[in-house]
Design an enzyme around this catalytic site. Structure first.
Site, PDB file in Angstrom:
ATOM      1  N   GLU A 237       0.844  -1.193   0.000  1.00  0.00           N
ATOM      2  CA  GLU A 237       0.000   0.000   0.000  1.00  0.00           C
ATOM      3  C   GLU A 237       0.880   1.244   0.000  1.00  0.00           C
ATOM      4  O   GLU A 237       1.921   1.280   0.662  1.00  0.00           O
ATOM      5  CB  GLU A 237      -0.909  -0.004   1.223  1.00  0.00           C
ATOM      6  CG  GLU A 237      -2.139   0.874   1.093  1.00  0.00           C
ATOM      7  CD  GLU A 237      -3.178   0.584   2.179  1.00  0.00           C
ATOM      8  OE1 GLU A 237      -3.509   1.516   2.921  1.00  0.00           O
ATOM      9  OE2 GLU A 237      -3.623  -0.582   2.283  1.00  0.00           O
TER      10      GLU A 237
ATOM     11  N   ASP B  65      -0.023   5.275   0.544  1.00  0.00           N
ATOM     12  CA  ASP B  65      -1.183   6.094   0.927  1.00  0.00           C
ATOM     13  C   ASP B  65      -0.902   7.581   0.957  1.00  0.00           C
ATOM     14  O   ASP B  65       0.114   8.015   1.515  1.00  0.00           O
ATOM     15  CB  ASP B  65      -1.649   5.726   2.353  1.00  0.00           C
ATOM     16  CG  ASP B  65      -2.140   4.304   2.473  1.00  0.00           C
ATOM     17  OD1 ASP B  65      -2.586   3.757   1.465  1.00  0.00           O
ATOM     18  OD2 ASP B  65      -2.078   3.758   3.582  1.00  0.00           O
TER      19      ASP B  65
ATOM     20  N   GLU C 174      -3.368  10.164   2.736  1.00  0.00           N
ATOM     21  CA  GLU C 174      -4.602  10.282   3.517  1.00  0.00           C
ATOM     22  C   GLU C 174      -4.700  11.706   4.055  1.00  0.00           C
ATOM     23  O   GLU C 174      -3.758  12.209   4.678  1.00  0.00           O
ATOM     24  CB  GLU C 174      -4.603   9.284   4.678  1.00  0.00           C
ATOM     25  CG  GLU C 174      -4.641   7.840   4.207  1.00  0.00           C
ATOM     26  CD  GLU C 174      -4.449   6.846   5.342  1.00  0.00           C
ATOM     27  OE1 GLU C 174      -5.164   5.838   5.368  1.00  0.00           O
ATOM     28  OE2 GLU C 174      -3.559   7.096   6.198  1.00  0.00           O
TER      29      GLU C 174
ATOM     30  N   GLN D  98      -1.365  12.731   5.776  1.00  0.00           N
ATOM     31  CA  GLN D  98      -0.588  11.607   6.293  1.00  0.00           C
ATOM     32  C   GLN D  98      -0.161  10.741   5.119  1.00  0.00           C
ATOM     33  O   GLN D  98      -0.986  10.350   4.296  1.00  0.00           O
ATOM     34  CB  GLN D  98      -1.407  10.776   7.277  1.00  0.00           C
ATOM     35  CG  GLN D  98      -0.699   9.504   7.738  1.00  0.00           C
ATOM     36  CD  GLN D  98      -1.449   8.782   8.832  1.00  0.00           C
ATOM     37  OE1 GLN D  98      -1.382   9.151   9.988  1.00  0.00           O
ATOM     38  NE2 GLN D  98      -2.197   7.739   8.476  1.00  0.00           N
TER      39      GLN D  98
ATOM     40  N   GLY E 173       2.642   0.614  10.270  1.00  0.00           N
ATOM     41  CA  GLY E 173       2.860   1.438   9.097  1.00  0.00           C
ATOM     42  C   GLY E 173       4.100   2.301   9.228  1.00  0.00           C
ATOM     43  O   GLY E 173       4.793   2.312  10.249  1.00  0.00           O
ATOM     44  N   ARG E 174       4.375   3.018   8.175  1.00  0.00           N
ATOM     45  CA  ARG E 174       5.490   3.966   8.119  1.00  0.00           C
ATOM     46  C   ARG E 174       4.906   5.364   7.908  1.00  0.00           C
ATOM     47  O   ARG E 174       5.081   5.981   6.872  1.00  0.00           O
ATOM     48  CB  ARG E 174       6.433   3.604   6.985  1.00  0.00           C
ATOM     49  CG  ARG E 174       7.669   2.795   7.364  1.00  0.00           C
ATOM     50  CD  ARG E 174       7.418   1.410   7.833  1.00  0.00           C
ATOM     51  NE  ARG E 174       8.664   0.646   7.888  1.00  0.00           N
ATOM     52  CZ  ARG E 174       8.760  -0.600   8.339  1.00  0.00           C
ATOM     53  NH1 ARG E 174       7.690  -1.228   8.791  1.00  0.00           N
ATOM     54  NH2 ARG E 174       9.928  -1.230   8.352  1.00  0.00           N
TER      55      ARG E 174
ATOM     56  N   GLU F 192     -12.601   6.377  14.618  1.00  0.00           N
ATOM     57  CA  GLU F 192     -11.934   5.542  15.622  1.00  0.00           C
ATOM     58  C   GLU F 192     -10.463   5.875  15.782  1.00  0.00           C
ATOM     59  O   GLU F 192      -9.870   5.560  16.812  1.00  0.00           O
ATOM     60  CB  GLU F 192     -12.106   4.061  15.254  1.00  0.00           C
ATOM     61  CG  GLU F 192     -13.548   3.568  15.380  1.00  0.00           C
ATOM     62  CD  GLU F 192     -13.651   2.080  15.127  1.00  0.00           C
ATOM     63  OE1 GLU F 192     -12.598   1.440  14.909  1.00  0.00           O
ATOM     64  OE2 GLU F 192     -14.775   1.553  15.145  1.00  0.00           O
TER      65      GLU F 192
ATOM     66  N   GLY G 171      -6.845   9.852  18.169  1.00  0.00           N
ATOM     67  CA  GLY G 171      -7.220   8.517  18.627  1.00  0.00           C
ATOM     68  C   GLY G 171      -8.703   8.327  18.828  1.00  0.00           C
ATOM     69  O   GLY G 171      -9.133   7.531  19.659  1.00  0.00           O
TER      70      GLY G 171
ATOM     71  N   ARG H 249       7.099   3.401  19.591  1.00  0.00           N
ATOM     72  CA  ARG H 249       6.589   2.361  18.688  1.00  0.00           C
ATOM     73  C   ARG H 249       7.683   1.414  18.234  1.00  0.00           C
ATOM     74  O   ARG H 249       7.449   0.226  18.049  1.00  0.00           O
ATOM     75  CB  ARG H 249       5.950   3.002  17.451  1.00  0.00           C
ATOM     76  CG  ARG H 249       4.597   3.635  17.698  1.00  0.00           C
ATOM     77  CD  ARG H 249       4.057   4.248  16.417  1.00  0.00           C
ATOM     78  NE  ARG H 249       3.876   3.245  15.375  1.00  0.00           N
ATOM     79  CZ  ARG H 249       3.712   3.546  14.081  1.00  0.00           C
ATOM     80  NH1 ARG H 249       3.728   4.797  13.685  1.00  0.00           N
ATOM     81  NH2 ARG H 249       3.525   2.590  13.205  1.00  0.00           N
TER      82      ARG H 249
END
Length: 317
Positions: free
Chosen positions: A133, A135, A137, A150, A162-163, A224, A229, A308
């Site tokens: 993927e 993206d 966004e 993003q 993800g990155r 969500e 968050g 993370r």
């Protein structure tokens, strides 16, 4: 023992308290204004001028949303709507193995917290457990924030983490269309906004999208996770949320499942986004513009998120 404060000391403490309150208000104002600050962007080559616009009607089909998807202007523009009943989206008829993918997008105005508009490549429909993927966004804002962009990459089954990198925009994306572009070839994936590179993800390891992908344009409810968050969900009192896609440009290798190798779909342009030298490496002018965007506008990078990643991914080093 009781300590009595003199009138002089009381006045001093009150004055200090007022000063601290004013300082906090001033800092809050500066932070708020910085997010609304408009910058003059650097000059860069307009790669989007090199490719022809495609007919959305010919290149895309409805992915979901039914009547919330409207294509107008003989295929030159699509409007996608998010309301209480559904989001909506388009998916490309073909899958592509590398190429140049661009859309001019005008975002919904007003309070759009929780709303996500996406222009991206994915093959999750074919490879649900090890998909690739790339993206773009656009995440809606609450009353204290603006739309942010993003960027993200998934590759070769590494789909749990993800990155992500996030940026503020240097313009109001709700007043007119702005161009959002993905270049993907064997050398790198590049994310561009109005032709300015904001991120380059180089092909330096096995973590790189390698399988043919479809192109998607969508709007959906990301309550969500999209805004703090899930703290600020979509407020459907402000619905419908309408996004406009125009000036679609898609040029690259169309994947043929029956062929042993992808077949490149050339455009009338002499520029080749798959193998052309203009797309293999960023120019000094583009690198300088990318440094400007990342220095002034990037506010999150996974490469700096030690909570993370106890061990940083290899491309971060």
């Amino acid at each position: 023992m009781h300590v009595l404060c003199s009138p002089t000391s009381m006045a001093f403490l009150q004055g200090k308290l007022v000063f601290l309150c004013l300082l906090v208000l001033c800092m809050s104002s500066v932070l708020a204004s910085s997010r609304k600050r408009r910058y003059t962007s650097p000059s860069v080559p307009r790669l989007t001028d090199a490719f022809s616009h495609v007919s959305i009607s010919n290149v895309f089909s409805k992915a979901f949303g039914g009547s919330n998807v409207q294509v107008t202007g003989n295929g030159s523009m699509a409007t996608l709507v998010l309301d209480k009943s559904s989001g909506s989206g388009l998916a490309s008829v073909n899958k592509y193995h590398y190429g140049f993918f661009s859309a001019a997008i005008k975002l919904p105005p007003g309070d759009s917290s929780g709303v996500v508009v996406a222009f991206y490549l994915s093959n999750a429909d074919v490879f649900p457990h090890n998909h690739d993927e790339i993206d773009i966004e656009l995440l809606g804002h609450d009353k204290r924030n603006e739309w942010v962009i993003q960027t993200n990459v998934y590759a070769n089954g590494s789909v749990s983490t993800g990155r992500e990198e996030k940026f503020y925009l240097w313009f109001d994306p709700t007043t007119q269309h702005h161009q959002y572009t993905i270049i993907w070839n064997n050398y790198h994936a590049v994310f561009l906004v109005d032709n300015i590179p904001v991120r380059e993800f180089e092909h330096k390891s096995s973590f790189f999208p390698s399988k043919p992908m479809s192109v998607f344009a969508t709007i959906w409810d990301g309550s969500e996770w999209a805004t703090h968050g899930g703290k600020y969900p979509v407020n459907y009192k402000n619905a419908p949320f309408t996004v406009s896609f125009a000036e679609m440009e898609i040029s690259g290798c169309i994947s043929n499942p029956s062929a042993s190798a992808p077949s490149c779909s050339k455009t009338s342009s002499s520029l080749d986004p798959v193998e052309g030298p203009e797309f293999v490496k960023l120019t000094k002018q583009q690198v300088s513009a990318m440094d400007w965007a990342r220095g002034k506008l990037m506010f999150y990078s996974y490469c700096k998120d030690t909570s993370r990643f106890k061990v940083m991914p290899p491309e971060c080093k």
